[in-house]
Design a protein around this motif. Structure first.
Motif, PDB file in Angstrom:
ATOM      1  N   PRO A  59      53.316  38.163  51.722  1.00  0.00           N
ATOM      2  CA  PRO A  59      52.647  38.541  50.470  1.00  0.00           C
ATOM      3  C   PRO A  59      51.364  37.744  50.263  1.00  0.00           C
ATOM      4  O   PRO A  59      51.314  36.532  50.527  1.00  0.00           O
ATOM      5  CB  PRO A  59      53.689  38.211  49.390  1.00  0.00           C
ATOM      6  N   LEU A  60      50.324  38.432  49.826  1.00  0.00           N
ATOM      7  CA  LEU A  60      49.080  37.747  49.495  1.00  0.00           C
ATOM      8  C   LEU A  60      49.258  36.980  48.192  1.00  0.00           C
ATOM      9  O   LEU A  60      50.031  37.392  47.323  1.00  0.00           O
ATOM     10  CB  LEU A  60      47.949  38.765  49.325  1.00  0.00           C
ATOM     11  N   PRO A  61      48.573  35.845  48.037  1.00  0.00           N
ATOM     12  CA  PRO A  61      48.642  35.125  46.757  1.00  0.00           C
ATOM     13  C   PRO A  61      48.201  36.042  45.625  1.00  0.00           C
ATOM     14  O   PRO A  61      47.221  36.781  45.752  1.00  0.00           O
ATOM     15  CB  PRO A  61      47.652  33.968  46.954  1.00  0.00           C
ATOM     16  N   GLU A  62      48.964  36.037  44.537  1.00  0.00           N
ATOM     17  CA  GLU A  62      48.613  36.908  43.414  1.00  0.00           C
ATOM     18  C   GLU A  62      47.238  36.534  42.870  1.00  0.00           C
ATOM     19  O   GLU A  62      46.888  35.367  42.765  1.00  0.00           O
ATOM     20  CB  GLU A  62      49.666  36.804  42.312  1.00  0.00           C
ATOM     21  N   HIS A  63      46.490  37.567  42.531  1.00  0.00           N
ATOM     22  CA  HIS A  63      45.141  37.360  42.014  1.00  0.00           C
ATOM     23  C   HIS A  63      45.035  38.040  40.663  1.00  0.00           C
ATOM     24  O   HIS A  63      45.463  39.184  40.505  1.00  0.00           O
ATOM     25  CB  HIS A  63      44.104  37.945  42.979  1.00  0.00           C
ATOM     26  N   PRO A  64      44.491  37.365  39.658  1.00  0.00           N
ATOM     27  CA  PRO A  64      44.353  38.010  38.351  1.00  0.00           C
ATOM     28  C   PRO A  64      43.373  39.179  38.433  1.00  0.00           C
ATOM     29  O   PRO A  64      42.552  39.270  39.339  1.00  0.00           O
ATOM     30  CB  PRO A  64      43.802  36.888  37.464  1.00  0.00           C
ATOM     31  N   GLY A  65      43.478  40.075  37.467  1.00  0.00           N
ATOM     32  CA  GLY A  65      42.583  41.219  37.437  1.00  0.00           C
ATOM     33  C   GLY A  65      41.130  40.802  37.260  1.00  0.00           C
ATOM     34  O   GLY A  65      40.829  39.743  36.712  1.00  0.00           O
ATOM     35  N   TYR A  66      40.234  41.630  37.745  1.00  0.00           N
ATOM     36  CA  TYR A  66      38.804  41.357  37.600  1.00  0.00           C
ATOM     37  C   TYR A  66      38.063  42.680  37.683  1.00  0.00           C
ATOM     38  O   TYR A  66      38.618  43.696  38.124  1.00  0.00           O
ATOM     39  CB  TYR A  66      38.318  40.399  38.693  1.00  0.00           C
ATOM     40  N   ALA A  67      36.820  42.686  37.253  1.00  0.00           N
ATOM     41  CA  ALA A  67      36.006  43.898  37.290  1.00  0.00           C
ATOM     42  C   ALA A  67      35.400  44.061  38.680  1.00  0.00           C
ATOM     43  O   ALA A  67      34.800  43.122  39.201  1.00  0.00           O
ATOM     44  CB  ALA A  67      34.903  43.835  36.238  1.00  0.00           C
ATOM     45  N   PRO A  68      35.547  45.231  39.302  1.00  0.00           N
ATOM     46  CA  PRO A  68      34.957  45.439  40.619  1.00  0.00           C
ATOM     47  C   PRO A  68      33.444  45.488  40.537  1.00  0.00           C
ATOM     48  O   PRO A  68      32.872  45.768  39.480  1.00  0.00           O
ATOM     49  CB  PRO A  68      35.516  46.800  41.035  1.00  0.00           C
ATOM     50  N   ASP A  69      32.793  45.220  41.643  1.00  0.00           N
ATOM     51  CA  ASP A  69      31.339  45.353  41.674  1.00  0.00           C
ATOM     52  C   ASP A  69      30.959  46.320  42.794  1.00  0.00           C
ATOM     53  O   ASP A  69      31.811  46.942  43.430  1.00  0.00           O
ATOM     54  CB  ASP A  69      30.652  43.989  41.835  1.00  0.00           C
ATOM     55  N   ARG A  70      29.664  46.425  43.052  1.00  0.00           N
ATOM     56  CA  ARG A  70      29.168  47.403  44.015  1.00  0.00           C
ATOM     57  C   ARG A  70      29.700  47.124  45.423  1.00  0.00           C
ATOM     58  O   ARG A  70      29.981  48.054  46.184  1.00  0.00           O
ATOM     59  CB  ARG A  70      27.642  47.386  44.002  1.00  0.00           C
ATOM     60  N   LEU A  71      29.848  45.862  45.781  1.00  0.00           N
ATOM     61  CA  LEU A  71      30.351  45.530  47.110  1.00  0.00           C
ATOM     62  C   LEU A  71      31.799  45.980  47.264  1.00  0.00           C
ATOM     63  O   LEU A  71      32.182  46.522  48.317  1.00  0.00           O
ATOM     64  CB  LEU A  71      30.218  44.034  47.372  1.00  0.00           C
TER      65      LEU A  71
END
Length: 339
Positions: free
Chosen positions: A167-179
């Protein structure tokens, strides 16, 4: 030689391994299968080049926290059906397009990166489509199981565990960008593209490409999924039940279906019905057993419709030929940079 004979047991095992861990190193899959890494890579490249199997981005378990989805039933004029299907397959928002039995002609899923975008599709797209005589839209409100969690079961459990991803370390939500959006589009073309290839396509370093991809996978908004042609599905037939379950039972029933090995999809929806379940069965009579179980688990439940897939024209952005092989890709608008 018929088409199914062209898919070897080793190829089926490779597909199953990639269902479990879509970007596993070839060496890891090779160790589990008792093959060499070059052999596994070569056989996969043949499958992919023929459109027999592919890996693509898909909604993750937390997708509904960031994006929007709906299921759509359409009826159409027979004289316009071919033109209608062609238009639906060309529209990025319509991820899967299937011809089905039952009260409607077509069944689709629809994806959008915002509520406003989904409303624009629902209100604006259909008047422009040829031959539509009726439509029914239900919004997805909760996912119990998605097709990315389905496994063919070709590998015995011990070997399947050898390729299971940590399992990947959990990551909090975030806004995606163009990349992020650009990387998703590249992964839609080839879900196993190397970090160097992804980086070059998006004009960043391989390290940045890997970090970004692993970050949005760790959020749970997006996952990767291995799909395959009809010839790899070993006689399985796709059936969808549209159900209305009393509110006190709906979560339990949704989880019950989600736990079945042959369940591809179990989702709570908002409409005249409140639960939609897709199963892959070998015999259509199997469906009756599930309906009897439903009646025992949730008295008062009603089956609104039963539909069997006659042909799938598009699956999660991949446009398919008559044999179910991928022939082109229309990337889904799963996640876009906020405007």
């Amino acid at each position: 030689m018929n088409e199914s004979a062209m898919i070897s047991e080793i190829d089926l095992e490779i597909v199953n391994a990639l269902q479990i861990n879509p970007r596993a190193e070839w060496s890891r899959i090779a160790d589990a299968l008792g093959l060499s890494a070059p052999t596994v890579a070569r056989r996969w490249n043949v499958l992919a080049s023929q459109g027999q199997a592919w890996i693509t981005p898909a909604p993750g378990q937390r997708y509904l926290s960031a994006g929007w989805s709906a299921f759509i039933h359409l009826s159409s004029l027979p004289s316009e059906s071919e033109a209608l299907i062609e238009r639906l397959c060309a529209e990025p928002a319509f991820g899967t397009v299937s011809l089905v039995t039952g009260g409607h002609d077509l069944f689709m899923d629809c994806f959008a990166s915002s509520h406003e975008e989904l409303m624009d599709i629902v209100t604006g797209a259909f008047p422009k489509l040829p031959g539509v005589t009726h439509r029914e839209v239900v919004f997805v409100t909760k996912l119990y199981r998605q097709a990315s969690e389905w496994r063919s079961g070709t590998l015995e459990p011990a070997r399947a565990r050898l390729v299971t991803a940590e399992p990947l370390p959990e990551h909090p939500g975030y806004a995606p960008d163009r990349l992020d959006a650009a990387l998703l589009e590249e992964l839609a073309k080839d879900g196993r593209a190397s970090w160097a290839e992804l980086g070059a396509a998006c004009r960043v370093s391989p390290q940045t490409a890997r970090r970004r991809v692993e970050r949005f996978l760790a959020t749970g908004y997006i996952t990767l999924r291995c799909d395959s042609s009809t010839s790899t599905q070993q006689g399985l037939r796709e059936v969808t039940l549209v159900l209305n379950v009393p509110a006190e039972y709906v979560d339990g029933v949704g989880r019950f279906f989600a736990a079945l090995p042959n369940c591809r999809l179990s989702a709570q929806v908002l409409g005249a019905q409140n639960l939609l379940v897709t199963l892959w069965v070998r015999d259509y009579l199997e469906v009756q057993a599930y309906e009897r179980e439903l009646a025992q688990r949730a008295p008062g439940s009603a089956v609104i419709s039963r539909q069997a897939v006659v042909r799938t024209y598009k699956r999660l952005g991949h446009v398919l030929d008559q044999a179910g092989c991928s022939r082109s890709v229309v990337p889904l608008p799963l996640w876009r940079e906020p405007s």
